[in-house]
Design an enzyme around this catalytic site. Structure first.
Site, PDB file in Angstrom:
ATOM      1  N   LYS A  98      -4.656   6.745 -11.128  1.00  0.00           N
ATOM      2  CA  LYS A  98      -3.753   6.947  -9.990  1.00  0.00           C
ATOM      3  C   LYS A  98      -3.215   8.372 -10.092  1.00  0.00           C
ATOM      4  O   LYS A  98      -2.839   8.818 -11.181  1.00  0.00           O
ATOM      5  CB  LYS A  98      -2.630   5.916 -10.076  1.00  0.00           C
ATOM      6  N   THR A 156       4.096  -0.530 -10.520  1.00  0.00           N
ATOM      7  CA  THR A 156       5.312  -0.124 -11.223  1.00  0.00           C
ATOM      8  C   THR A 156       5.423  -0.814 -12.583  1.00  0.00           C
ATOM      9  O   THR A 156       6.517  -1.209 -13.011  1.00  0.00           O
ATOM     10  CB  THR A 156       6.592  -0.378 -10.374  1.00  0.00           C
ATOM     11  N   ARG A 205       9.562  -4.047  -8.340  1.00  0.00           N
ATOM     12  CA  ARG A 205      10.828  -3.348  -8.099  1.00  0.00           C
ATOM     13  C   ARG A 205      11.867  -4.251  -7.488  1.00  0.00           C
ATOM     14  O   ARG A 205      12.968  -3.811  -7.181  1.00  0.00           O
ATOM     15  CB  ARG A 205      10.613  -2.175  -7.136  1.00  0.00           C
ATOM     16  N   GLU A 229      -1.046  -4.092  -3.672  1.00  0.00           N
ATOM     17  CA  GLU A 229      -0.250  -3.788  -4.871  1.00  0.00           C
ATOM     18  C   GLU A 229       1.199  -4.182  -4.612  1.00  0.00           C
ATOM     19  O   GLU A 229       1.863  -3.606  -3.748  1.00  0.00           O
ATOM     20  CB  GLU A 229      -0.325  -2.290  -5.188  1.00  0.00           C
TER      21      GLU A 229
HETATM   22  C1  3PG Z   1       5.133   4.198  -4.910  1.00  0.00           C
HETATM   23  O1  3PG Z   1       4.897   3.702  -5.996  1.00  0.00           O
HETATM   24  O2  3PG Z   1       6.258   4.410  -4.456  1.00  0.00           O
HETATM   25  C2  3PG Z   1       3.940   4.535  -4.148  1.00  0.00           C
HETATM   26  O3  3PG Z   1       3.485   5.719  -4.625  1.00  0.00           O
HETATM   27  C3  3PG Z   1       4.133   4.527  -2.671  1.00  0.00           C
HETATM   28  O4  3PG Z   1       4.537   5.731  -2.212  1.00  0.00           O
HETATM   29  P1  3PG Z   1       4.829   5.912  -0.662  1.00  0.00           P
HETATM   30  O5  3PG Z   1       5.994   5.008  -0.346  1.00  0.00           O
HETATM   31  O6  3PG Z   1       5.161   7.357  -0.515  1.00  0.00           O
HETATM   32  O7  3PG Z   1       3.595   5.495   0.082  1.00  0.00           O
END
Ligand code: 3PG
Length: 213
Positions: free
Chosen positions: A134, A74, A51, A47
């Site tokens: 999710k 995201t 960002r 994924e």
């Molecule tokens: C996110 O979208 O930030 C994910 O949930 C990843 O989270 P993490 O960095 O705590 O694994």
């Protein structure tokens, strides 16, 4: 694409390995090496979060890597959905859901893994036909105890918990009846991506791939 088809495809992606790496890629030149390391380590589903300005180019690069199944995370707007699909994303992930984003994903045929964290949010997505969700932000929302509590009353929903999942707690999640896999960034730390430590990231992937889903 119907919500039922989307959830079937999203569940198939989640079943590929116990962990989906959640990737924030600072520079598309890192994408191929990063994807190769994770796939070689046994984590084919990736994924890439939208960002960074490089994210869509990173998806384009990763989509060329044999054995990888690259998605976009995201996703916040219909435009994000369209851009992700055009870049070659095979699935989409969003921290929550909105009718607009689900409409767009169904229209362009991007299988979505939408986020939900309360019984009401889960029930709204089930009403629309989404059954693979999710659970985000997992740890801050009560962790494995909270997620496991949905397994009895809400049996139609299965989950990929994400957000605060790490080697410390991952087994608590993977042991749940309603959890197919987890998502996490710990397998691809920013410093290791920056240093192009692909051997180190592959070793983290091997360790994560050996977890029992
Ligand atoms: C996110 O979208 O930030 C994910 O949930 C990843 O989270 P993490 O960095 O705590 O694994």
């Amino acid at each position: 694409m119907t919500p039922a088809e989307a959830s079937k495809q999203a569940r198939d992606v989640c079943a590929l390995a116990p962990v989906i790496p959640v990737l924030t890629v600072p520079d598309a030149s890192k994408a191929e090496g990063l994807a190769r390391a994770l796939v070689a380590g046994g984590l084919p589903a990736l994924e890439v979060t939208l960002r960074t300005p490089a994210a869509l180019d990173a998806i384009r690069e990763m989509a060329k890597v044999d054995g990888g199944v690259v998605g976009a995370g995201t996703l916040m707007t219909p435009d994000d959905v369209v851009a992700a699909k055009e870049a070659g994303a095979l699935f989409g992930v969003s921290p929550g859901s909105s009718p607009r984003i689900l409409d767009a994903a169904e229209e362009v045929g991007l299988p979505m893994l939408p986020g939900a964290v309360t019984a009401t949010e889960i029930m709204a997505l089930l009403d629309r036909g989404y059954t693979m969700l999710k659970f985000f932000p997992a740890e801050a929302s009560g962790g494995a105890a909270a997620l496991g509590s949905f397994a009895g009353p809400i049996q139609a929903a299965t989950f990929c918990p994400t957000g605060g999942v790490s080697l410390k707690n991952v087994k608590d999640y993977l042991g749940l009846k309603n959890t197919v896999c987890v998502g996490g960034s710990w397998v691809a730390p920013a410093g290791m991506i920056e240093a192009e430590d692909w051997a180190g990231i592959e070793a983290l992937a091997v360790e994560a791939a050996a977890l029992e889903a």
